[in-house]
Design an enzyme around this catalytic site. Sequence first.
Site, PDB file in Angstrom:
ATOM      1  N   LEU A 105     -16.895   9.757  -2.782  1.00  0.00           N
ATOM      2  CA  LEU A 105     -16.495  11.120  -3.171  1.00  0.00           C
ATOM      3  C   LEU A 105     -15.883  11.136  -4.565  1.00  0.00           C
ATOM      4  O   LEU A 105     -15.536  12.197  -5.086  1.00  0.00           O
ATOM      5  CB  LEU A 105     -15.465  11.655  -2.167  1.00  0.00           C
ATOM      6  CG  LEU A 105     -16.002  12.005  -0.776  1.00  0.00           C
ATOM      7  CD1 LEU A 105     -14.860  12.341   0.173  1.00  0.00           C
ATOM      8  CD2 LEU A 105     -16.982  13.179  -0.850  1.00  0.00           C
ATOM      9  N   SER A 106     -15.729   9.953  -5.184  1.00  0.00           N
ATOM     10  CA  SER A 106     -15.041   9.899  -6.482  1.00  0.00           C
ATOM     11  C   SER A 106     -15.735  10.705  -7.579  1.00  0.00           C
ATOM     12  O   SER A 106     -15.053  11.389  -8.357  1.00  0.00           O
ATOM     13  CB  SER A 106     -14.844   8.445  -6.917  1.00  0.00           C
ATOM     14  OG  SER A 106     -13.930   7.836  -6.034  1.00  0.00           O
TER      15      SER A 106
ATOM     16  N   LYS B 159     -12.486  -5.397  -5.950  1.00  0.00           N
ATOM     17  CA  LYS B 159     -11.100  -5.204  -6.402  1.00  0.00           C
ATOM     18  C   LYS B 159     -10.385  -6.509  -6.753  1.00  0.00           C
ATOM     19  O   LYS B 159      -9.614  -6.553  -7.703  1.00  0.00           O
ATOM     20  CB  LYS B 159     -10.303  -4.444  -5.336  1.00  0.00           C
ATOM     21  CG  LYS B 159     -10.748  -2.994  -5.194  1.00  0.00           C
ATOM     22  CD  LYS B 159      -9.892  -2.260  -4.185  1.00  0.00           C
ATOM     23  CE  LYS B 159     -10.428  -0.852  -3.957  1.00  0.00           C
ATOM     24  NZ  LYS B 159      -9.629  -0.072  -3.032  1.00  0.00           N
TER      25      LYS B 159
ATOM     26  N   GLU C 186       1.562  -4.369 -14.467  1.00  0.00           N
ATOM     27  CA  GLU C 186       2.514  -5.085 -13.612  1.00  0.00           C
ATOM     28  C   GLU C 186       2.126  -4.919 -12.134  1.00  0.00           C
ATOM     29  O   GLU C 186       2.175  -5.861 -11.336  1.00  0.00           O
ATOM     30  CB  GLU C 186       3.909  -4.474 -13.871  1.00  0.00           C
ATOM     31  CG  GLU C 186       5.066  -5.290 -13.381  1.00  0.00           C
ATOM     32  CD  GLU C 186       5.034  -6.727 -13.884  1.00  0.00           C
ATOM     33  OE1 GLU C 186       4.764  -6.933 -15.083  1.00  0.00           O
ATOM     34  OE2 GLU C 186       5.262  -7.638 -13.069  1.00  0.00           O
TER      35      GLU C 186
ATOM     36  N   ASN D 146      -8.061  -1.417  -8.905  1.00  0.00           N
ATOM     37  CA  ASN D 146      -8.975  -0.327  -8.509  1.00  0.00           C
ATOM     38  C   ASN D 146      -9.303   0.591  -9.680  1.00  0.00           C
ATOM     39  O   ASN D 146     -10.132   1.487  -9.541  1.00  0.00           O
ATOM     40  CB  ASN D 146      -8.419   0.476  -7.318  1.00  0.00           C
ATOM     41  CG  ASN D 146      -7.369   1.482  -7.739  1.00  0.00           C
ATOM     42  OD1 ASN D 146      -6.676   1.286  -8.729  1.00  0.00           O
ATOM     43  ND2 ASN D 146      -7.248   2.562  -6.997  1.00  0.00           N
TER      44      ASN D 146
ATOM     45  N   ASP E 158      -3.859   2.346  -5.678  1.00  0.00           N
ATOM     46  CA  ASP E 158      -4.022   2.577  -4.235  1.00  0.00           C
ATOM     47  C   ASP E 158      -2.688   2.730  -3.495  1.00  0.00           C
ATOM     48  O   ASP E 158      -2.514   3.654  -2.698  1.00  0.00           O
ATOM     49  CB  ASP E 158      -4.797   1.417  -3.584  1.00  0.00           C
ATOM     50  CG  ASP E 158      -6.302   1.557  -3.744  1.00  0.00           C
ATOM     51  OD1 ASP E 158      -6.795   2.685  -3.918  1.00  0.00           O
ATOM     52  OD2 ASP E 158      -6.989   0.516  -3.689  1.00  0.00           O
TER      53      ASP E 158
ATOM     54  N   GLY F 262      -4.224  -4.351   9.634  1.00  0.00           N
ATOM     55  CA  GLY F 262      -5.100  -4.847   8.575  1.00  0.00           C
ATOM     56  C   GLY F 262      -4.311  -5.598   7.532  1.00  0.00           C
ATOM     57  O   GLY F 262      -3.094  -5.390   7.383  1.00  0.00           O
ATOM     58  N   ALA F 263      -5.007  -6.512   6.845  1.00  0.00           N
ATOM     59  CA  ALA F 263      -4.341  -7.306   5.806  1.00  0.00           C
ATOM     60  C   ALA F 263      -5.287  -7.518   4.620  1.00  0.00           C
ATOM     61  O   ALA F 263      -5.211  -8.522   3.923  1.00  0.00           O
ATOM     62  CB  ALA F 263      -3.892  -8.649   6.383  1.00  0.00           C
TER      63      ALA F 263
ATOM     64  N   ALA G 123      -6.542  -2.993   0.653  1.00  0.00           N
ATOM     65  CA  ALA G 123      -5.771  -1.746   0.745  1.00  0.00           C
ATOM     66  C   ALA G 123      -4.433  -2.004   1.426  1.00  0.00           C
ATOM     67  O   ALA G 123      -3.392  -1.467   1.013  1.00  0.00           O
ATOM     68  CB  ALA G 123      -6.574  -0.694   1.509  1.00  0.00           C
TER      69      ALA G 123
ATOM     70  N   GLY H  88      -6.784   9.942   5.627  1.00  0.00           N
ATOM     71  CA  GLY H  88      -6.939   9.185   4.386  1.00  0.00           C
ATOM     72  C   GLY H  88      -7.287  10.011   3.159  1.00  0.00           C
ATOM     73  O   GLY H  88      -7.377   9.471   2.049  1.00  0.00           O
TER      74      GLY H  88
HETATM   75  P1  NAP Z   1     -10.960  -5.217   2.927  1.00  0.00           P
HETATM   76  O1  NAP Z   1     -10.182  -5.832   1.827  1.00  0.00           O
HETATM   77  O2  NAP Z   1     -12.353  -5.708   3.205  1.00  0.00           O
HETATM   78  O3  NAP Z   1     -10.070  -5.398   4.273  1.00  0.00           O
HETATM   79  C1  NAP Z   1     -10.560  -4.987   5.524  1.00  0.00           C
HETATM   80  C2  NAP Z   1      -9.476  -5.177   6.591  1.00  0.00           C
HETATM   81  O4  NAP Z   1      -9.960  -4.629   7.808  1.00  0.00           O
HETATM   82  C3  NAP Z   1      -9.143  -6.638   6.898  1.00  0.00           C
HETATM   83  O5  NAP Z   1      -7.812  -6.737   7.331  1.00  0.00           O
HETATM   84  C4  NAP Z   1     -10.110  -6.954   8.047  1.00  0.00           C
HETATM   85  O6  NAP Z   1      -9.651  -7.988   8.904  1.00  0.00           O
HETATM   86  C5  NAP Z   1     -10.055  -5.645   8.807  1.00  0.00           C
HETATM   87  N1  NAP Z   1     -11.275  -5.446   9.584  1.00  0.00           N
HETATM   88  C6  NAP Z   1     -12.516  -5.182   9.096  1.00  0.00           C
HETATM   89  N2  NAP Z   1     -13.393  -5.025  10.115  1.00  0.00           N
HETATM   90  C7  NAP Z   1     -12.660  -5.190  11.257  1.00  0.00           C
HETATM   91  C8  NAP Z   1     -12.999  -5.166  12.640  1.00  0.00           C
HETATM   92  N3  NAP Z   1     -14.247  -4.919  13.059  1.00  0.00           N
HETATM   93  N4  NAP Z   1     -12.019  -5.386  13.540  1.00  0.00           N
HETATM   94  C9  NAP Z   1     -10.756  -5.632  13.146  1.00  0.00           C
HETATM   95  N5  NAP Z   1     -10.356  -5.673  11.842  1.00  0.00           N
HETATM   96  C10 NAP Z   1     -11.327  -5.467  10.929  1.00  0.00           C
HETATM   97  O7  NAP Z   1     -11.120  -3.640   2.746  1.00  0.00           O
HETATM   98  P2  NAP Z   1     -10.071  -2.626   2.023  1.00  0.00           P
HETATM   99  O8  NAP Z   1     -10.413  -2.469   0.593  1.00  0.00           O
HETATM  100  O9  NAP Z   1      -8.699  -3.031   2.402  1.00  0.00           O
HETATM  101  O10 NAP Z   1     -10.486  -1.236   2.740  1.00  0.00           O
HETATM  102  C11 NAP Z   1     -10.215  -1.039   4.097  1.00  0.00           C
HETATM  103  C12 NAP Z   1     -10.524   0.394   4.503  1.00  0.00           C
HETATM  104  O11 NAP Z   1      -9.669   1.276   3.818  1.00  0.00           O
HETATM  105  C13 NAP Z   1     -11.945   0.859   4.192  1.00  0.00           C
HETATM  106  O12 NAP Z   1     -12.401   1.627   5.278  1.00  0.00           O
HETATM  107  C14 NAP Z   1     -11.776   1.734   2.971  1.00  0.00           C
HETATM  108  O13 NAP Z   1     -12.764   2.746   2.912  1.00  0.00           O
HETATM  109  C15 NAP Z   1     -10.410   2.325   3.220  1.00  0.00           C
HETATM  110  N6  NAP Z   1      -9.734   2.719   1.967  1.00  0.00           N
HETATM  111  C16 NAP Z   1      -9.346   4.010   1.846  1.00  0.00           C
HETATM  112  C17 NAP Z   1      -8.702   4.415   0.684  1.00  0.00           C
HETATM  113  C18 NAP Z   1      -8.300   5.846   0.516  1.00  0.00           C
HETATM  114  O14 NAP Z   1      -8.065   6.247  -0.625  1.00  0.00           O
HETATM  115  N7  NAP Z   1      -8.154   6.615   1.579  1.00  0.00           N
HETATM  116  C19 NAP Z   1      -8.457   3.492  -0.364  1.00  0.00           C
HETATM  117  C20 NAP Z   1      -8.840   2.170  -0.175  1.00  0.00           C
HETATM  118  C21 NAP Z   1      -9.496   1.784   1.005  1.00  0.00           C
HETATM  119  P3  NAP Z   1     -10.018  -9.544   8.628  1.00  0.00           P
HETATM  120  O15 NAP Z   1      -9.010 -10.032   7.638  1.00  0.00           O
HETATM  121  O16 NAP Z   1      -9.915 -10.165   9.959  1.00  0.00           O
HETATM  122  O17 NAP Z   1     -11.426  -9.560   8.074  1.00  0.00           O
END
Ligand code: NAP
Length: 285
Positions: free
Chosen positions: A20-21, A70, A82, A91, A106, A131-132, A135, A250
């Site tokens: 959507l950006s 990222k 920083e 990002n 973010d 999650g870790a 984001a 979100g």
């Molecule tokens: P990322 O770095 O790939 O991290 C994904 C996280 O989700 C990890 O902790 C991963 O666990 C966990 N995960 C993925 N699939 C899973 C599953 N099936 N079951 C359990 N845990 C699972 O991704 P990210 O950049 O942090 O983004 C994560 C989400 O946030 C995305 O959906 C993205 O669209 C959303 N987001 C939204 C915004 C916003 O502005 N609203 C901004 C940034 C991101 P593991 O470590 O075990 O793999």
Amino acid sequence: MIVNDKKVLGIFGYPIGHTLSPLMHQVAAEYHYLDLIYLAFSVKPPDLPAALAGIKALGIKGVNLTIPHKEAAIPLVDELSEEARLIGAINTIVLADGKLIGHNTDGQGFITSLSRDVGESPKGKTILLLGAGGAARAIAIHLALARAKRIIIANRTLNRAEELASYLEKHSNRVSVCAIPLEKEILITHMEEAEIIINTTPIGMSRDDMVILPGERLRPQQLVCDIVYRPLNTPLLQAAKAKGGKTLDGLGMLIYQGALSFKLWTGRDMPVELVRKRLLQELLP
Ligand code: NAP
């Protein structure tokens, strides 16, 4: 038309599909009568170095980076803010005086949404972060900076949660941190103490996704946030609403992180309510 006469901005990601950006930044640009275009570029991981070099070669003024670039972009830019250094992920890139400067908006985007959209602050609160990944890391660091009392990080891959927890402990001596696996019985124990719950995993994006935690244990006093914005009403938020709790989707984080990027590139404020209205038209059925 000579593209160099226009300010070109964009987003690099893979897959880039339904971002959507472009719409968000185009609405903001039109509001300010700015002559800019914002394009989505599908950039595969091995092509990231060439794509970033292309920013300088083509005179692109800046880009957003999304999954999976990222963290990979960190060694590829000339300087880091920083915040990007602390988070370990970028990002937003700004081309300034021929240099690529990496930023991260973010975490601040999430904190701004928390405050403006639901009037909440992390200060003194116990927070369960699901999650870790990238984001989660950006949000966790901002929660610690905003003086959260305790952050419980639950992740499918436990050692990633542990790594983030020890990083937070090293950089903030005020916050108490713990890492747990994303498992039902353990989640139940920690859900009890959480005042705010934040999902930062993609669970909830797919039509078949279940609620990420035992929804029956949610309490109406808890604020439940999901950074997934497609769909807006994720199974987790539906479960929280069914319990009478307050929720945050979100979309606010998306808009406020974008607003911070827009300000870095143009010096202008994003018309957030206008952008929200336009994005809602795309997101609501
Ligand atoms: P990322 O770095 O790939 O991290 C994904 C996280 O989700 C990890 O902790 C991963 O666990 C966990 N995960 C993925 N699939 C899973 C599953 N099936 N079951 C359990 N845990 C699972 O991704 P990210 O950049 O942090 O983004 C994560 C989400 O946030 C995305 O959906 C993205 O669209 C959303 N987001 C939204 C915004 C916003 O502005 N609203 C901004 C940034 C991101 P593991 O470590 O075990 O793999």
